[in-house]
Motif scaffolding. Structure first.
Motif, PDB file in Angstrom:
ATOM      1  N   LEU A 129      44.278  48.676  -2.396  1.00 25.89           N
ATOM      2  CA  LEU A 129      43.147  48.645  -1.468  1.00 25.89           C
ATOM      3  C   LEU A 129      42.487  47.277  -1.477  1.00 25.89           C
ATOM      4  O   LEU A 129      42.116  46.738  -0.438  1.00 25.89           O
ATOM      5  N   ALA A 130      42.320  46.723  -2.687  1.00 20.15           N
ATOM      6  CA  ALA A 130      41.650  45.433  -2.790  1.00 20.15           C
ATOM      7  C   ALA A 130      42.415  44.377  -2.014  1.00 20.15           C
ATOM      8  O   ALA A 130      41.834  43.536  -1.341  1.00 20.15           O
ATOM      9  N   GLU A 131      43.738  44.468  -2.094  1.00 15.06           N
ATOM     10  CA  GLU A 131      44.526  43.463  -1.390  1.00 15.06           C
ATOM     11  C   GLU A 131      44.498  43.689   0.117  1.00 15.06           C
ATOM     12  O   GLU A 131      44.303  42.779   0.909  1.00 15.06           O
ATOM     13  N   LYS A 132      44.659  44.991   0.475  1.00 12.66           N
ATOM     14  CA  LYS A 132      44.812  45.289   1.890  1.00 12.66           C
ATOM     15  C   LYS A 132      43.538  44.966   2.673  1.00 12.66           C
ATOM     16  O   LYS A 132      43.589  44.509   3.796  1.00 12.66           O
ATOM     17  N   TYR A 133      42.420  45.266   2.079  1.00 13.26           N
ATOM     18  CA  TYR A 133      41.179  45.123   2.833  1.00 13.26           C
ATOM     19  C   TYR A 133      40.352  43.931   2.383  1.00 13.26           C
ATOM     20  O   TYR A 133      39.157  43.877   2.655  1.00 13.26           O
ATOM     21  N   ALA A 134      40.982  43.011   1.667  1.00 11.99           N
ATOM     22  CA  ALA A 134      40.230  41.853   1.221  1.00 11.99           C
ATOM     23  C   ALA A 134      39.859  41.006   2.431  1.00 11.99           C
ATOM     24  O   ALA A 134      40.726  40.569   3.178  1.00 11.99           O
ATOM     25  N   VAL A 135      38.558  40.832   2.653  1.00 11.20           N
ATOM     26  CA  VAL A 135      38.144  39.932   3.715  1.00 11.20           C
ATOM     27  C   VAL A 135      38.000  38.554   3.095  1.00 11.20           C
ATOM     28  O   VAL A 135      38.494  37.564   3.607  1.00 11.20           O
ATOM     29  N   ASP A 136      37.314  38.507   1.948  1.00 13.21           N
ATOM     30  CA  ASP A 136      37.344  37.235   1.257  1.00 13.21           C
ATOM     31  C   ASP A 136      38.041  37.462  -0.083  1.00 13.21           C
ATOM     32  O   ASP A 136      37.873  38.491  -0.728  1.00 13.21           O
ATOM     33  N   TYR A 137      38.844  36.510  -0.429  1.00 19.35           N
ATOM     34  CA  TYR A 137      39.745  36.730  -1.546  1.00 19.35           C
ATOM     35  C   TYR A 137      39.079  36.560  -2.899  1.00 19.35           C
ATOM     36  O   TYR A 137      39.635  36.925  -3.914  1.00 19.35           O
ATOM     37  N   THR A 138      37.853  36.030  -2.888  1.00 18.96           N
ATOM     38  CA  THR A 138      37.150  35.974  -4.173  1.00 18.96           C
ATOM     39  C   THR A 138      36.871  37.399  -4.644  1.00 18.96           C
ATOM     40  O   THR A 138      36.991  37.710  -5.821  1.00 18.96           O
ATOM     41  N   TRP A 139      36.566  38.262  -3.691  1.00 26.16           N
ATOM     42  CA  TRP A 139      36.329  39.666  -4.043  1.00 26.16           C
ATOM     43  C   TRP A 139      37.598  40.280  -4.623  1.00 26.16           C
ATOM     44  O   TRP A 139      37.570  41.004  -5.614  1.00 26.16           O
ATOM     45  N   TYR A 140      38.700  39.936  -4.004  1.00 26.45           N
ATOM     46  CA  TYR A 140      39.967  40.466  -4.484  1.00 26.45           C
ATOM     47  C   TYR A 140      40.231  40.030  -5.924  1.00 26.45           C
ATOM     48  O   TYR A 140      40.571  40.841  -6.789  1.00 26.45           O
ATOM     49  N   VAL A 141      40.031  38.725  -6.175  1.00 28.13           N
ATOM     50  CA  VAL A 141      40.284  38.220  -7.529  1.00 28.13           C
ATOM     51  C   VAL A 141      39.353  38.909  -8.529  1.00 28.13           C
ATOM     52  O   VAL A 141      39.782  39.361  -9.600  1.00 28.13           O
ATOM     53  N   ASP A 142      38.091  39.032  -8.163  1.00 21.59           N
ATOM     54  CA  ASP A 142      37.138  39.716  -9.053  1.00 21.59           C
ATOM     55  C   ASP A 142      37.604  41.125  -9.358  1.00 21.59           C
ATOM     56  O   ASP A 142      37.570  41.588 -10.497  1.00 21.59           O
ATOM     57  N   THR A 143      38.025  41.820  -8.307  1.00 19.68           N
ATOM     58  CA  THR A 143      38.420  43.211  -8.481  1.00 19.68           C
ATOM     59  C   THR A 143      39.579  43.338  -9.452  1.00 19.68           C
ATOM     60  O   THR A 143      39.565  44.169 -10.360  1.00 19.68           O
ATOM     61  N   ILE A 144      40.579  42.494  -9.264  1.00 22.76           N
ATOM     62  CA  ILE A 144      41.759  42.615 -10.139  1.00 22.76           C
ATOM     63  C   ILE A 144      41.383  42.244 -11.579  1.00 22.76           C
ATOM     64  O   ILE A 144      41.820  42.900 -12.530  1.00 22.76           O
ATOM     65  N   LEU A 145      40.565  41.229 -11.735  1.00 24.46           N
ATOM     66  CA  LEU A 145      40.167  40.876 -13.104  1.00 24.46           C
ATOM     67  C   LEU A 145      39.382  42.024 -13.736  1.00 24.46           C
ATOM     68  O   LEU A 145      39.537  42.321 -14.925  1.00 24.46           O
ATOM     69  N   ASN A 146      38.548  42.660 -12.944  1.00 23.53           N
ATOM     70  CA  ASN A 146      37.829  43.826 -13.469  1.00 23.53           C
ATOM     71  C   ASN A 146      38.792  44.925 -13.870  1.00 23.53           C
ATOM     72  O   ASN A 146      38.587  45.602 -14.871  1.00 23.53           O
ATOM     73  N   LEU A 147      39.807  45.105 -13.040  1.00 24.63           N
ATOM     74  CA  LEU A 147      40.827  46.110 -13.365  1.00 24.63           C
ATOM     75  C   LEU A 147      41.409  45.836 -14.747  1.00 24.63           C
ATOM     76  O   LEU A 147      41.529  46.726 -15.580  1.00 24.63           O
ATOM     77  N   ILE A 148      41.761  44.567 -14.960  1.00 24.99           N
ATOM     78  CA  ILE A 148      42.374  44.213 -16.240  1.00 24.99           C
ATOM     79  C   ILE A 148      41.363  44.422 -17.363  1.00 24.99           C
ATOM     80  O   ILE A 148      41.701  44.902 -18.441  1.00 24.99           O
ATOM     81  N   ARG A 149      40.120  44.121 -17.074  1.00 26.82           N
ATOM     82  CA  ARG A 149      39.096  44.256 -18.101  1.00 26.82           C
ATOM     83  C   ARG A 149      38.886  45.738 -18.457  1.00 26.82           C
ATOM     84  O   ARG A 149      38.824  46.113 -19.615  1.00 26.82           O
ATOM     85  N   PHE A 150      38.785  46.590 -17.443  1.00 23.94           N
ATOM     86  CA  PHE A 150      38.462  48.006 -17.699  1.00 23.94           C
ATOM     87  C   PHE A 150      39.665  48.789 -18.200  1.00 23.94           C
ATOM     88  O   PHE A 150      39.522  49.732 -18.956  1.00 23.94           O
ATOM     89  N   ALA A 151      40.813  48.440 -17.704  1.00 24.31           N
ATOM     90  CA  ALA A 151      41.969  49.288 -18.002  1.00 24.31           C
ATOM     91  C   ALA A 151      43.211  48.439 -18.168  1.00 24.31           C
ATOM     92  O   ALA A 151      44.249  48.706 -17.592  1.00 24.31           O
ATOM     93  N   GLY A 152      43.081  47.402 -18.984  1.00 24.75           N
ATOM     94  CA  GLY A 152      44.185  46.456 -19.144  1.00 24.75           C
ATOM     95  C   GLY A 152      45.508  47.106 -19.484  1.00 24.75           C
ATOM     96  O   GLY A 152      46.553  46.710 -18.986  1.00 24.75           O
TER      97      GLY A 152
END
Lengths: 193, 1004
Positions: free
Chosen positions: B431-454
């Motif tokens: 979802l983050a990739e598909k609906y990323a309007v600005d990619y900084t949000w996308y990068v943040d989201t994925i890093l959060n993913l790794i942080r929460f559930a690495g």
């Protein structure tokens, strides 16, 4: 399609297993164990559906179950079956057992495996629902019993005599539990694992 | 009266079971069982013939032992013998043993088959039922071979009892499942359909199950079942609850049969016949209405049965996807269930809404329930329900609510059940990739993913974030800064170290200006994690270090020091040691220029389907992913299959090609502008920062031969590491040469007889002069030369079509070795099935030969198939190739709608990629009647009085393909003054919009 019908008690002891797809005997036992593990850890009051265990096809298949006193009735079905429909089918199955055995209890399933299989065969065949009308099912089962009786004749008499003794020997201390609208007599089975 | 009297049990069995019960340990139980097995074995082997009662008793014991999980390796023969008994009891127990214990590949099957054969012909319904049950339960191929012809006969025979009919129907169904090739359609099929009218509802239920399965296999043969099913359903739905007597279940009339009938109807599109369609709509409305009525009973069985029918009706409404009012009602009904106190209903409502979300009519309505669903995710006690909530959030996500949904899923992830974490991670990443309007949000989201559930972030996810960062230069600096900050945490997940190492190695220079993230600080930060990481991560970090040497000459000494240390140069792991040695050598002997070339920034990755998506599909099976525009678009563009029409479009945004270009363009210009580095002429000479898989280290490396080339050589196998290795082949698929040969192979394989040994003939140019004439009509002359005339007559219905091709011999001489074949090239093979029925190999002088083509449209397509004709005229071999006018619009079904509906849908299809517009000059005179005829010929319904401007034309229809149906709206605005047209197409699929626009615009 119904892939398997499993009945086991609260301790995971299988009471009936019917697979409509072929698995090796080992796998069948593992499926029973896995299913028991999945189902038994769920609270009461949660929903009656969950995804199947890995051995029986994972998320392709659904487990639909009901828990009656000491017994779990679990149907493993694929996506072509209606979830609520199967729940009702389990109910019909149990009500039918209850009528046929007069207050069915776990012991009836143990001592009359063949009868339970016969009743099930009147409802489900090759994984598809054959008949859902309880009266129709009971009529068929009755007809079979009549045939059995007439065939047993004299040869069956001594057997019937001793089984009367058997029934006296068995410790049945029923407590009645109300589930839905039918009551299933549940034997107290302290020694039974 | 109890049906089973308890008094008739068997004493021996009871004693045995009691014994087992009293066993104190598992060992004791096994001992007792072995004793019993030995006993039974000796009884079976003994000389004394056993009576029926004893046999039954022993078989029951074996069944019980089997149920406890012990192998039974004998008794089968005795069971088979019981089958031939005349006594019901014995026969019955024999069949029971076999259906429980005999598997489908037993060598006893032929004996069992014999017994079954006898019972089937016994005319005793009880015996017949037992036999049919046995076939259905074992269902082996040998049984199918023996009985596939017999069972249908029993099923449709006039004198068969109801209960036997029921069993026969399900038995046939089972045989069809296990060996579909053996169950042949025949004259019985029509009579099976009429079982839907049977008096006995049990027979109808069984027949409905059978027909549903058969109809999926060959819908045409069972088409008549639709009207019968609707009629039956209507009778049930409108009956008073007492009409159906025993089939009324807790005040609901025949719920199972209703469910089955509704399932059957889901095999077909909405009925074409208006009357039937109206009746069905009426049924569905009644079911929806009944759901609103107060319950007739407080028992849960009543509501279960009622709702079972309701949910199935909703599934049918969603399947038809054509009645907006019903869809919205269904959505509202499900919305009520979302907060129902019955957990089962909440679960099912979430599940059904998932499918509803993918319908364009109801997507918006589903979205209104977002808060409830999020609440379910947070507060449901039941993990099954929470999982469905995740699925639904995923399905209802679009650009407008993506941020909210992703945020909610992320926060749920922290507390989510372990069993579903990986799936949530994949969904968030997609979802983050598909609906990323600005990619900084996308990068943040994925890093959060790794942080929460690495631990649950699979390789695909972090590969993907790197792919995207590399391909999008505007996000690179931000990514570098963010990973740098994330790495500051005292404990970070190894996946974060991987991403951090890769990104800093590539783009660390973008943040090096800040003294807080100077090169040395970056390096120290990465190296502080080094010793905690596994070998593949360390290998990746070593590559990051060598990239640092190139980016920041000032840290060269420090890094060389690290590479030189014993823990690297003498590392026990051969991969690490090799990298350390090579990188150290490389950094010492190569000049800055060479270093800069070798260690150039990674080239952009070719765009392709997200590997995460592939993973989720693998995990969940295709059914759980709703067909999505964006995904399709990516797949199409990844395959490069839409090249030929992109130049004609005036709406550049909707071109799939430009989408790829969009991704690639910035990356290819970026390196030279952003960094003062020499741009390499060849991307091959770049060392990738790839975690080389263990087996890659097997490549022998000789340092003295010149390290440059070794490093340079390794990229080739590993450039593609970020996902699907297949891209290279798909992108370069079908070079011209192979196209030619495959075509010839096709010609020869179909006509071996006609062409014994013919020299391969190059196929000449494909004629397509008359092609566009057939876009709006179905009949006419397609091709003509001095020898041959080809005429066409065709009809299309939904996704199927039939084309009659007439080959006219214009000469007076016979054509010999005549053969015509249809070739679908490249991607068209999977999109269109054209089956040519064989025709005569000769055409007499002046005569006409007819050939029939059956056509099935699998998915939307662009190219047209080619008809290749070869024949011998006089002494010479003639070749003709003609483009066959099978175009996407042939699979149009017109749809009438009101002005209000039209504009509502028009608005719903407002996404830029869904619309294609073209402005073009009129080629013919602008006659209103001709234009109307052309639009109708094109296949769309011409809607009068919809457009406020009466001179405009508005049309609507549905393109039917086997996989999907695509709703299409079109609008043609003529400008007589300028002799121009403006044509606008809106469909739910960009490729369809484009193709239809191209086809239709050529017609005016």
């Amino acid at each position: 399609m119904i892939k398997a019908i499993l009945i086991f008690n609260n301790h995971g002891k299988p009471r009936l297993s019917k697979f409509y797809e072929h698995y090796s005997e080992d796998t069948e036992q593992q499926i029973i164990r896995e299913t028991f593990h999945l189902v038994s850890k769920r609270d009461e009051n949660v929903c009656n559906f969950l995804e199947g265990g890995m051995l029986i096809g994972g998320s392709e298949n659904k487990l639909i179950y009901r828990h009656y006193a000491t017994l779990y009735f679990v149907f493993c079905v694929d996506s072509s079956e209606s979830g609520l429909g199967i729940l009702d089918l389990i109910q019909v199955f149990v009500e039918t057992l209850d009528k046929c055995f007069e207050n069915v209890c776990e012991l009836d399933l143990i001592f009359h495996v063949d009868k339970v299989h016969n009743i099930l065969a009147e409802m489900v065949m090759g994984g598809m629902v054959l008949e859902t009308n309880m009266n129709e099912i009971i009529t068929q089962v009755d007809a079979q019993n009549k045939m059995e009786k007439s065939e047993a004749g004299i040869a069956g008499a001594p057997a019937r005599a001793v089984s009367a003794v058997k029934n006296m020997n068995l410790p049945e201390m029923p407590r009645n539990i109300n589930i839905g609208d039918i009551s299933i007599k549940v034997p107290n089975l302290p020694s039974f694992k | 009266m109890p049906a089973v009297s308890k008094g008739d049990g068997m004493r021996g069995l009871a004693v045995f079971i009691s014994d087992i019960r009293n066993c104190k340990s598992k060992e004791a139980e096994i001992k007792r069982i072995n004793k019993e097995l030995a006993n039974i074995r000796s009884k079976f082997k003994g000389d004394k013939a056993l009576d029926g009662y004893s046999k039954k008793k022993y078989v029951c014991k074996l069944l019980f032992i089997f149920l406890l999980g012990h192998d039974i390796d004998f008794g089968h023969m005795e069971a088979v013998n019981l089958l031939s008994s005349n006594k019901y009891t014995e026969k019955q127990i024999g069949y029971l043993f076999i259906s429980v214990l005999v598997n489908s590949n037993s060598d006893l099957i032929s004996l069992i088959n014999n017994a079954i054969k006898n019972d089937l012909s016994s005319r005793n319904p009880t015996f017949m039922n037992l036999a049919l049950h046995c076939i259905a339960n074992v269902g082996s191929r040998e049984m199918a071979e023996a009985f596939a012809a017999e069972v249908p006969r029993i099923l449709v025979a006039g004198d068969t009892m109801d209960s036997v009919k029921q069993s026969a129907a399900l038995c046939l169904l089972r045989l069809n499942r296990t060996s579909p090739d053996l169950v042949l359609m025949g004259e019985w099929t029509a009579r099976v359909v009429h079982l839907l009218n049977d008096q006995h509802l049990g027979v109808v239920t069984a027949a409905t199950s059978l027909i549903t399965t058969l109809a999926q296999k060959s819908p045409e043969d069972f088409k008549t079942s639709v009207s019968l099913a609707v009629a039956r359903l209507s009778r049930i739905v409108s009956s008073a609850s007492t009409d159906l007597q025993d089939y009324t279940y807790y005040f609901v009339a025949a719920p199972w049969l209703s469910v089955k009938l509704l399932r059957l109807l889901q095999c077909y599109p909405p009925p074409e016949d208006g009357a039937i369609r109206g009746r069905l709509t009426e049924c569905l409305e009644t079911i929806l209405n009944k759901a609103q009525e107060p319950p007739k009973s407080k028992k849960v069985q009543h509501s279960n049965a009622k709702n079972a029918v309701l949910f199935e009706a909703i599934s049918l409404i969603i399947h038809h996807d054509s009645e907006p009012t019903l869809l919205v009602r269904a959505c509202n009904q499900l919305g009520q269930f979302l907060q129902h106190r019955e957990t089962n209903l909440r679960y099912l409502a979430l599940e059904s809404m998932c499918t509803l979300a993918s319908s364009e009519f109801s997507h918006e309505a589903v979205k209104t329930h977002i808060e409830t669903v999020i609440n379910a995710l947070k507060s449901e006690r039941d993990v099954s329900v929470r999982q469905r909530a995740v699925d639904l959030l995923y399905a209802m996500c679009d650009r407008s609510n993506a941020k909210q949904i992703v945020a909610e899923m992320l926060s749920y992830l922290e507390t989510a059940d372990y069993s579903i974490r990986e799936e949530i991670v994949l969904k968030v990443a997609i979802l983050a990739e598909k609906y990323a309007v600005d990619y900084t949000w996308y990068v943040d989201t994925i890093l959060n993913l790794i942080r929460f559930a690495g631990d649950y972030v699979s390789d695909e996810v972090w590969y993907r974030v790197i792919q995207i960062v590399i391909n999008r230069d505007e996000v690179q600096g931000y990514a570098a800064k963010t990973v740098f900050e994330a790495l500051q945490a005292p404990a970070c997940h190894e996946n974060l170290v991987k991403v951090g190492g890769y990104i800093l190695g590539e783009f660390g220079n973008l943040i090096a200006g800040d003294s807080r993230s100077s090169p040395l600080v970056q390096f120290d930060l990465l190296h502080s994690k080094f010793h905690l990481c596994s070998v593949p991560t360390r290998a990746l970090l070593l590559s990051a270090y060598i990239k640092f040497i190139n980016l920041f000459p000032e840290v060269k000494g420090t890094i060389q020091e690290v590479l030189r240390s014993d823990s690297q140069l003498r590392n026990a792991d051969v991969e690490l040691q090799q990298r350390a040695v090579e990188y150290l050598r490389l950094s010492s002997i190569a000049s800055t220029d060479i270093l800069a070339t070798v260690l150039e920034e990674m080239p952009p990755f070719p765009e392709r389907e997200s590997s995460i998506l592939a993973k989720l599909k693998r995990k969940k099976g295709p059914g759980n992913l709703h067909p999505d525009l964006d995904e399709n678009r990516k797949e199409r563009s990844a395959n490069g299959g839409t090249a030929d029409h992109s130049s004609t479009t005036s709406n550049a945004k909707s071109s799939p090609l430009s989408f790829v270009g969009d991704l690639l363009a910035p990356a290819s210009t970026a390196p030279s502008t952003k960094r003062p580095r020499p741009v390499s002429s060849s991307y091959l000479l770049q060392a990738p920062l790839t975690p080389i898989p263990p087996q890659a280290s097997a490549v022998p490396v000789l340092l003295s031969a010149g390290p440059l080339f070794q490093v340079a050589a390794s990229p080739t196998p590993s450039t593609d590491l970020l996902g699907l290795g297949s891209t290279i082949t798909t992108q370069n698929s079908a070079p011209p040469a192979s196209k030619g040969t495959s075509l010839l192979v096709d010609v020869f394989s179909e006509n071996i007889a006609a062409f014994p040994v013919e020299t391969p003939v190059a196929v000449g140019p494909v004629a397509d002069e008359n092609f566009s004439r057939f876009v709006c009509k179905n009949n006419g002359v397609l091709y003509e030369n001095q020898l041959l005339q080809i005429g066409l007559k065709s009809e299309f219905r939904q996704n199927l079509g039939r084309m009659y091709v007439f080959f006219g011999n214009k000469t007076s001489t016979q054509f010999m070795n005549f053969a015509a074949s249809v070739v679908c090239q490249d991607t068209l093979q999977t999109q269109l099935n054209v089956h040519a029925k064989p025709a005569d190999p000769t055409v007499d002088g002046g005569a006409q030969l007819q050939q029939i083509l059956n056509i099935e449209c699998m998915s939307d397509f662009v190219d047209a198939p080619v008809l290749n004709i070869q024949f011998r005229y006089g002494g010479t071999l003639q070749n003709v190739a003609v483009k066959l006018p099978i175009t996407l619009n042939k699979f149009f079904q017109p749809t009438e709608m009101t002005s209000q509906d039209f504009f509502q849908r028009w608005k719903q299809l407002g996404a830029p990629q869904q619309e294609v517009q073209k402005i073009f000059k009129a080629k013919h005179s602008m006659d209103t009647e001709v234009t109307k005829a052309k639009i109708m010929g094109f296949g769309a319904a011409l809607l009068d009085g919809v457009d406020p401007n009466p001179s405009n034309f508005v049309g609507a229809g549905v393109i039917h393909t086997k996989t999907t149906q695509v709703g299409c709206l079109l609008r043609l605005e003529p400008n007589t003054h300028a002799q121009m047209y403006r044509l606008t197409l809106r469909t739910s699929r960009d490729t369809v919009s484009q193709r239809l626009c191209d086809l239709l615009s050529e017609q005016f």
